[in-house]
Design a protein around this motif. Structure first.
Motif, PDB file in Angstrom:
ATOM      1  N   ASP A 197       0.835  -1.211   0.000  1.00  0.00           N
ATOM      2  CA  ASP A 197       0.000   0.000   0.000  1.00  0.00           C
ATOM      3  C   ASP A 197       0.860   1.247   0.000  1.00  0.00           C
ATOM      4  O   ASP A 197       0.614   2.201  -0.730  1.00  0.00           O
ATOM      5  N   ARG A 198       1.869   1.235   0.847  1.00  0.00           N
ATOM      6  CA  ARG A 198       2.764   2.373   0.962  1.00  0.00           C
ATOM      7  C   ARG A 198       3.499   2.607  -0.361  1.00  0.00           C
ATOM      8  O   ARG A 198       3.621   3.729  -0.840  1.00  0.00           O
ATOM      9  N   ALA A 199       3.958   1.514  -0.973  1.00  0.00           N
ATOM     10  CA  ALA A 199       4.663   1.614  -2.256  1.00  0.00           C
ATOM     11  C   ALA A 199       3.739   2.209  -3.322  1.00  0.00           C
ATOM     12  O   ALA A 199       4.157   3.042  -4.125  1.00  0.00           O
ATOM     13  N   ARG A 200       2.477   1.780  -3.312  1.00  0.00           N
ATOM     14  CA  ARG A 200       1.541   2.295  -4.319  1.00  0.00           C
ATOM     15  C   ARG A 200       1.279   3.788  -4.133  1.00  0.00           C
ATOM     16  O   ARG A 200       1.143   4.521  -5.105  1.00  0.00           O
ATOM     17  N   ARG A 201       1.215   4.224  -2.880  1.00  0.00           N
ATOM     18  CA  ARG A 201       1.030   5.669  -2.643  1.00  0.00           C
ATOM     19  C   ARG A 201       2.238   6.449  -3.136  1.00  0.00           C
ATOM     20  O   ARG A 201       2.103   7.502  -3.757  1.00  0.00           O
ATOM     21  N   LEU A 202       3.431   5.899  -2.884  1.00  0.00           N
ATOM     22  CA  LEU A 202       4.651   6.554  -3.356  1.00  0.00           C
ATOM     23  C   LEU A 202       4.671   6.631  -4.886  1.00  0.00           C
ATOM     24  O   LEU A 202       5.117   7.614  -5.469  1.00  0.00           O
ATOM     25  N   LEU A 203       4.162   5.578  -5.530  1.00  0.00           N
ATOM     26  CA  LEU A 203       4.138   5.544  -6.996  1.00  0.00           C
ATOM     27  C   LEU A 203       3.216   6.629  -7.557  1.00  0.00           C
ATOM     28  O   LEU A 203       3.566   7.308  -8.525  1.00  0.00           O
ATOM     29  N   ARG A 204       2.049   6.800  -6.953  1.00  0.00           N
ATOM     30  CA  ARG A 204       1.125   7.849  -7.427  1.00  0.00           C
ATOM     31  C   ARG A 204       1.786   9.224  -7.332  1.00  0.00           C
ATOM     32  O   ARG A 204       1.710  10.032  -8.253  1.00  0.00           O
ATOM     33  N   ASN A 205       2.444   9.456  -6.222  1.00  0.00           N
ATOM     34  CA  ASN A 205       3.135  10.717  -5.999  1.00  0.00           C
ATOM     35  C   ASN A 205       4.286  10.902  -7.011  1.00  0.00           C
ATOM     36  O   ASN A 205       4.473  11.977  -7.581  1.00  0.00           O
ATOM     37  N   HIS A 206       5.016   9.807  -7.270  1.00  0.00           N
ATOM     38  CA  HIS A 206       6.136   9.808  -8.218  1.00  0.00           C
ATOM     39  C   HIS A 206       5.641  10.197  -9.614  1.00  0.00           C
ATOM     40  O   HIS A 206       6.226  11.019 -10.302  1.00  0.00           O
ATOM     41  N   ARG A 207       4.519   9.616 -10.040  1.00  0.00           N
ATOM     42  CA  ARG A 207       3.960   9.893 -11.362  1.00  0.00           C
ATOM     43  C   ARG A 207       3.641  11.364 -11.512  1.00  0.00           C
ATOM     44  O   ARG A 207       3.890  11.961 -12.547  1.00  0.00           O
ATOM     45  N   LYS A 208       3.053  11.904 -10.460  1.00  0.00           N
ATOM     46  CA  LYS A 208       2.676  13.316 -10.491  1.00  0.00           C
ATOM     47  C   LYS A 208       3.946  14.173 -10.647  1.00  0.00           C
ATOM     48  O   LYS A 208       3.990  15.097 -11.453  1.00  0.00           O
ATOM     49  N   ASN A 209       4.990  13.821  -9.900  1.00  0.00           N
ATOM     50  CA  ASN A 209       6.235  14.592  -9.974  1.00  0.00           C
ATOM     51  C   ASN A 209       6.909  14.489 -11.349  1.00  0.00           C
ATOM     52  O   ASN A 209       7.460  15.456 -11.846  1.00  0.00           O
ATOM     53  N   LEU A 210       6.869  13.277 -11.948  1.00  0.00           N
ATOM     54  CA  LEU A 210       7.482  13.105 -13.268  1.00  0.00           C
ATOM     55  C   LEU A 210       6.744  13.928 -14.315  1.00  0.00           C
ATOM     56  O   LEU A 210       7.362  14.589 -15.149  1.00  0.00           O
ATOM     57  N   SER A 211       5.428  13.907 -14.245  1.00  0.00           N
ATOM     58  CA  SER A 211       4.682  14.630 -15.259  1.00  0.00           C
ATOM     59  C   SER A 211       4.863  16.140 -15.077  1.00  0.00           C
ATOM     60  O   SER A 211       5.026  16.877 -16.048  1.00  0.00           O
ATOM     61  N   ASN A 212       4.927  16.593 -13.831  1.00  0.00           N
ATOM     62  CA  ASN A 212       5.230  18.009 -13.597  1.00  0.00           C
ATOM     63  C   ASN A 212       6.628  18.356 -14.103  1.00  0.00           C
ATOM     64  O   ASN A 212       6.848  19.433 -14.647  1.00  0.00           O
ATOM     65  N   GLY A 213       7.592  17.431 -13.901  1.00  0.00           N
ATOM     66  CA  GLY A 213       8.976  17.665 -14.319  1.00  0.00           C
ATOM     67  C   GLY A 213       9.089  17.797 -15.832  1.00  0.00           C
ATOM     68  O   GLY A 213       9.728  18.717 -16.345  1.00  0.00           O
ATOM     69  N   LEU A 214       8.447  16.878 -16.555  1.00  0.00           N
ATOM     70  CA  LEU A 214       8.499  16.923 -18.019  1.00  0.00           C
ATOM     71  C   LEU A 214       7.836  18.203 -18.522  1.00  0.00           C
ATOM     72  O   LEU A 214       8.315  18.847 -19.454  1.00  0.00           O
ATOM     73  N   GLN A 215       6.748  18.553 -17.880  1.00  0.00           N
ATOM     74  CA  GLN A 215       6.046  19.793 -18.230  1.00  0.00           C
ATOM     75  C   GLN A 215       6.979  21.003 -18.059  1.00  0.00           C
ATOM     76  O   GLN A 215       7.031  21.890 -18.893  1.00  0.00           O
ATOM     77  N   TRP A 216       7.733  20.972 -16.969  1.00  0.00           N
ATOM     78  CA  TRP A 216       8.679  22.069 -16.702  1.00  0.00           C
ATOM     79  C   TRP A 216       9.716  22.172 -17.830  1.00  0.00           C
ATOM     80  O   TRP A 216      10.010  23.261 -18.312  1.00  0.00           O
ATOM     81  N   VAL A 217      10.241  21.015 -18.260  1.00  0.00           N
ATOM     82  CA  VAL A 217      11.243  21.015 -19.334  1.00  0.00           C
ATOM     83  C   VAL A 217      10.626  21.554 -20.630  1.00  0.00           C
ATOM     84  O   VAL A 217      11.230  22.351 -21.342  1.00  0.00           O
ATOM     85  N   LYS A 218       9.405  21.128 -20.898  1.00  0.00           N
ATOM     86  CA  LYS A 218       8.745  21.594 -22.130  1.00  0.00           C
ATOM     87  C   LYS A 218       8.542  23.102 -22.099  1.00  0.00           C
ATOM     88  O   LYS A 218       8.716  23.779 -23.098  1.00  0.00           O
ATOM     89  N   GLU A 219       8.173  23.605 -20.939  1.00  0.00           N
ATOM     90  CA  GLU A 219       7.921  25.049 -20.838  1.00  0.00           C
ATOM     91  C   GLU A 219       9.216  25.861 -20.913  1.00  0.00           C
ATOM     92  O   GLU A 219       9.252  26.919 -21.529  1.00  0.00           O
ATOM     93  N   HIS A 220      10.265  25.356 -20.263  1.00  0.00           N
ATOM     94  CA  HIS A 220      11.501  26.137 -20.198  1.00  0.00           C
ATOM     95  C   HIS A 220      12.479  25.830 -21.325  1.00  0.00           C
ATOM     96  O   HIS A 220      13.389  26.602 -21.576  1.00  0.00           O
ATOM     97  N   GLY A 221      12.319  24.680 -21.984  1.00  0.00           N
ATOM     98  CA  GLY A 221      13.182  24.331 -23.109  1.00  0.00           C
ATOM     99  C   GLY A 221      14.583  23.932 -22.676  1.00  0.00           C
ATOM    100  O   GLY A 221      14.926  23.984 -21.497  1.00  0.00           O
ATOM    101  N   VAL A 222      15.402  23.509 -23.659  1.00  0.00           N
ATOM    102  CA  VAL A 222      16.787  23.130 -23.377  1.00  0.00           C
ATOM    103  C   VAL A 222      17.708  24.120 -24.072  1.00  0.00           C
ATOM    104  O   VAL A 222      17.311  24.789 -25.021  1.00  0.00           O
ATOM    105  N   ARG A 223      18.956  24.225 -23.587  1.00  0.00           N
ATOM    106  CA  ARG A 223      19.978  25.033 -24.256  1.00  0.00           C
ATOM    107  C   ARG A 223      20.816  24.077 -25.095  1.00  0.00           C
ATOM    108  O   ARG A 223      21.201  23.010 -24.614  1.00  0.00           O
ATOM    109  N   VAL A 224      21.086  24.442 -26.317  1.00  0.00           N
ATOM    110  CA  VAL A 224      21.808  23.551 -27.220  1.00  0.00           C
ATOM    111  C   VAL A 224      23.250  24.031 -27.413  1.00  0.00           C
ATOM    112  O   VAL A 224      23.475  25.177 -27.777  1.00  0.00           O
ATOM    113  N   GLU A 225      24.226  23.148 -27.100  1.00  0.00           N
ATOM    114  CA  GLU A 225      25.649  23.423 -27.357  1.00  0.00           C
ATOM    115  C   GLU A 225      26.029  22.710 -28.649  1.00  0.00           C
ATOM    116  O   GLU A 225      25.166  22.182 -29.343  1.00  0.00           O
ATOM    117  N   ASP A 226      27.340  22.635 -28.956  1.00  0.00           N
ATOM    118  CA  ASP A 226      27.762  21.983 -30.195  1.00  0.00           C
ATOM    119  C   ASP A 226      27.384  20.502 -30.219  1.00  0.00           C
ATOM    120  O   ASP A 226      26.881  19.992 -31.216  1.00  0.00           O
TER     121      ASP A 226
END
Ligand SMILES: [Mn+2]
Length: 476
Positions: free
Chosen positions: A333-362
């Protein structure tokens, strides 16, 4: 006895003998799905061999962590899923008589140093990134440790979870030494191997979500498109809802229904112009843990490994280990709660990258998430961003995030195509971080480092130069 990985049998026996000679053992393991399954395998094997032990976990086995281990009164320390990269540190303590190390790992060993009881596929001509995981090395050791009257092959289930957790099945199936472990798991009745749709969530996700979130192979109009996924399923001649009108999961369909759905999906992908090489990735070898309950995360090895990662990334290795050791109820049960929270954080993280973009070097691209993305998941977010329109194709992604202690965590992700072209992120992370007073390492396709605050720019310049050299060297 030949053992699951013949190349390692003899050396595993020597490591096992060393452990049997110990009065008691300190088991130290890495905190991720592979590290947790490694600890699950090693601790079960020690217990069955009647060797007293205690388990500790470290996120990073640095100088301070090894010093803490040396300060305990254990004479024998078993390191799993790490230790090879830190051989330079470990052997110093060994020489000083602090402890005898036994290592079951698959990471690049530190150069110029060696110890007697070091079980690593790379020492025996096997590929540590794709052929054997830390859990696999621990499994080989567990087989060598088994008492006369006890068979440890049931532990192959956890070894397969560890290998998949380290993404060693990304070419469609587990290969090399891993295949030998799968065979033992099948023979022991704990693993089932099959050919199926290789989409994450076959056990637990409702069909529309299964398709909508399947983004390894992007199908226009279905991936990331809830309405499109529902429309696709509704038009099929397959009953995708149960008697109460609820969506079924993949696991609820019959074999014929699965085949019909998979064929329709492939037809749709072809019609949408998805390249043939990507369509091949839709179907492949899948691994099911026969003794786990159908329709749970534990039944499917990739869902199991994600569940473990969710405990690890939030400092709940205790919960992940408990699940590996067979505890269900509260730990699950505890692991499943952690997983739900993890999913939310990953999707927020990817959203952040999409909004802020990446810097491109050579030769690389990067983003600095500061404290916006937790340092323990920034590498996963970087991996999720590879191949999306948030990043450029053909060059690796580096991600930076602040650590609690003020240092900076760097995670890097490439692709197997880049590795074929000469990319080795393990060397990039190690050399570039050392050049600015940090340290790092890992695998060719995915690696990490820790660097001092204020050194991000110097690190990027160094990493950019090294990646450029790697890709150029291979070109001629
Ligand atoms: Mn590993």
């Amino acid at each position: 006895m030949d053992g699951p990985v013949p190349e390692l049998t003899e050396h595993a026996a020597a490591c096992a003998a060393r452990l049997r000679d110990a009065d008691r053992v300190l088991l130290a393991s890495h905190i991720d799905a592979d590290g947790l399954t490694s600890a699950g395998i090693a601790s079960t094997a020690l217990e069955r061999a009647d060797i007293p032990f205690e388990t500790v976990f470290c996120r990073q086995l640095d100088e301070a962590a090894v010093a803490d281990i040396a300060a305990t009164d254990y004479d024998t320390v078993l390191f799993t899923d790490f230790g090879s990269g830190q051989l330079d540190i470990i052997t110093k303590y060994e020489a000083a008589g602090d402890f005898h190390p036994v290592i079951a790992d698959h990471h690049q060993p530190a150069e110029g140093v060696e110890t007697d009881h070091h079980l690593n596929p790379l020492r025996f001509g096997l590929n540590g990134a794709s052929e054997l995981s830390g859990a696999g090395a621990s499994y080989v050791l567990a087989r060598a440790l088994e008492p006369e009257d006890r068979d440890n092959r049931d532990l192959a289930a956890l070894a397969v979870v560890g290998a998949v957790g380290d993404m060693q099945d990304t070419n469609g199936e587990l290969r090399g030494a891993n295949a030998g472990i799968v065979d033992e798991g099948v023979a022991a009745g704990v693993v089932e191997e099959g050919t199926d749709l290789r989409i994450y969530g076959r056990q637990t996700r409702a069909l529309p979500k299964l398709l909508q979130y399947a983004t390894d192979v992007r199908i226009p109009g279905i991936s990331n498109n809830e309405a499109g996924a529902i429309e696709f399923l509704t038009e099929l001649d397959v009953p995708c809802r149960d008697d109460d009108g609820e969506w079924k999961r993949w696991v609820d369909l019959t074999g014929d229904e699965r085949q019909a759905l998979a064929s329709a999906l492939i037809r749709r992908a072809i019609a949408s112009g998805v390249p043939a090489s990507r369509i091949d990735d839709l179907v492949g070898t899948t691994y099911v843990l026969s003794r786990e309950q159908e329709g749970t995360e534990l039944r499917d090895v990739s869902e199991f490994s994600t569940l473990l990662n969710a405990t690890a990334r939030y400092d709940r290795a205790d919960v992940g280990l408990a699940v590996c050791l067979g505890e269900r109820d509260a730990a699950l049960d505890r692991a499943r709660r952690l997983l739900r929270n993890h999913r939310k954080n990953l999707s927020n993280g990817l959203q952040w990258v999409k909004e802020h973009g990446v810097r491109v070097e050579d030769n690389l691209q990067w983003f600095d998430a500061g404290d916006e993305i937790r340092e323990t998941i920034v590498g996963i977010v970087a991996g999720m961003a590879v191949g999306t329109d948030a990043t450029r194709n053909g060059i690796p992604v580096l991600a930076f995030a602040e650590k609690e202690d003020g240092e900076v965590k760097v995670s890097s992700r490439g692709s197997y195509v880049m590795v074929r072209d000469g990319l080795d992120l393990s060397a990039v992370m190690r050399e570039a971080s050392r050049a600015v007073g940090g340290d790092g390492g890992g695998h060719d396709v995915a690696a990490g480092a820790t660097i001092p605050k204020g050194k991000v720019e110097a690190f990027i310049a160094e990493a950019d130069r090294i990646v450029g050299e790697q890709l150029a060297e291979d070109a001629d």
